[in-house]
Write an enzyme that holds these catalytic residues in place. Sequence first.
Site: not given
Lengths: 338, 338
Positions: B125, B209, B220, B224
Amino acid sequence: MDTPNVLLTGFGNVGRAFVRLMHEKRELCRKTYDLDLRLRGVFKTNGGLFAGEDSDLFGIEELSSSDCLAHSAWKTGLRCKDLFSQLKPGVLVECTPTNIHTGEPGLSYIRKALEAGWHIAAASKGALVVDFKNLKEMAKKAGVCLKYSAATAAALPTLDVGLYSLAGTEILGIEGILTGTANYILSRMEHGISFQDALKEAQARGIAEPDPSLDIDGWDTASKILLISNSVAGTDFELKDIPCEGIRNLTPADILAAREEGKSLKLVGWVIREVGSMRAEVRVAAIDQAHPLGRLAGTQKGITFYTDTMGQVTVAGGKSDPRGTAATLLKDIINIFR
Amino acid sequence: MDTPNVLLTGFGNVGRAFVRLMHEKRELCRKTYDLDLRLRGVFKTNGGLFAGEDSDLFGIEELSSSDCLAHSAWKTGLRCKDLFSQLKPGVLVECTPTNIHTGEPGLSYIRKALEAGWHIAAASKGALVVDFKNLKEMAKKAGVCLKYSAATAAALPTLDVGLYSLAGTEILGIEGILTGTANYILSRMEHGISFQDALKEAQARGIAEPDPSLDIDGWDTASKILLISNSVAGTDFELKDIPCEGIRNLTPADILAAREEGKSLKLVGWVIREVGSMRAEVRVAAIDQAHPLGRLAGTQKGITFYTDTMGQVTVAGGKSDPRGTAATLLKDIINIFR
């Protein structure tokens, strides 16, 4: 700027909504998609309107059917089918009533249009259900697009997701709640209303047709699952291959029995992978409320695709009305000329 | 048959899964899509493999990283960036780790590739979040496709639905549960587990993670929603425009309080239309279980688009693992060359 000729066959609720929407979205289509659609003709079973190749019918969107017939551009005896070879090929928007036995009158329109190199955006299912394989081949041969999102649950994107978003996957199965009318009746029956009363209510609200048999006997779902599966899963189903059950004989007691197990009765179209082949069927099933399709209420529709590499993808929603179907036709046309 | 050159940057879980999938799907791509991808090179931060223009790396899919470095085709000092102008333009598959502050190393790869006329299929991304507008313009100028489905919830088709299935509609709003890790932790907390324990469990299962901050602090989701909104709703958001809340401070008591009202706490990315403009935010919200996104459990993701003409369309599901992301990259590539 693309300025494709558009001919519209069928001027019922969907055809009219499409003409209104073309008008409403004209600027958006020009600005965003570099597309300026030209509505050259509108045809019904008993006649039609043809504007000629140099003018268009953007003025008629609010006219009633009788106004249309009185319109100055009306030409007695002019048949829409003749126009496909006379005009520069554009797109046929096919909105005639669905006949799943003969495919007519849409089938003749679509064949003539494909022969003359026109793209197709179809809202009626009949022609495709009756002659799927042949029409696909004709379109391929002519190098044109044959689109029918509006015939496969319309604003619920079934084909786009299956063909485009799941490209490269193997479709292992499909299940869909694809007939808004049937789901509406089942939802009302969950409130203790009988099938007959729920049907009458749906008819009074304009959700069910005066002759509701396609929807309540499962053939609407079967037609859609046929078109979706043949397009997306490489099957070659004909309507006779799809065992089909409807909702006519369900009682409120059936609904409540499912409810007590935390489930809802739904009319579901299935495509199931078996060793070496796929089979399809339409039947009433008790769906768990935790299932992504289990909570669809009223006229809501939804479809779940099972794939090898992307897992399970569900789409739900999409407006079930003539405007939603018209928007789906416009979407297909935009994607044809993109 | 198209035989495009493919260069892969990043050889972690997703990059490896992509190479395996290319191999597995080679016949399907040839047969169904008339597409025969040629993997010419695989690059990591500390080196890479280049097969030359006449052979490809289809044999390496099971090799470990150290095998790669020992491969006979390894050329010391060869930089991937140099190859874009040396090879016939094909498609760059960008799978390097995401850095939402600098966009690197992906940003340099993508710029070089676009300059040399390569298409892009990106899974990371960072570059897009940092330099969205400019990269879109570069792609447009070069007449190539810049695809990033794999960076926007991967196997959940967010961009396809927004751009393709909803073409011609006006997007009035978007809401999405877009971070599988956060949803997994919230789901586990519904069972009374603390945030810390749920996080540890997610890490132990390879869902979170080692440094989970992007996922649990909402960035995140924000990244998006930025990419989706800028692509689909014509906005021009930068990350700094999106107020962002995470799930770090939630307690099981917060979860249960929502539960008692029949709701679930979810980390949601929103795009909301206001007079004359759109605004985006990421925050924790109590979502009714009857809402199409209310029942997404575990790592499941989903997105709802609100439109003017097609009503509300929700997509949910799609596998949240490297194979699902790899399948999404392959999907984008198939659609580029279709």
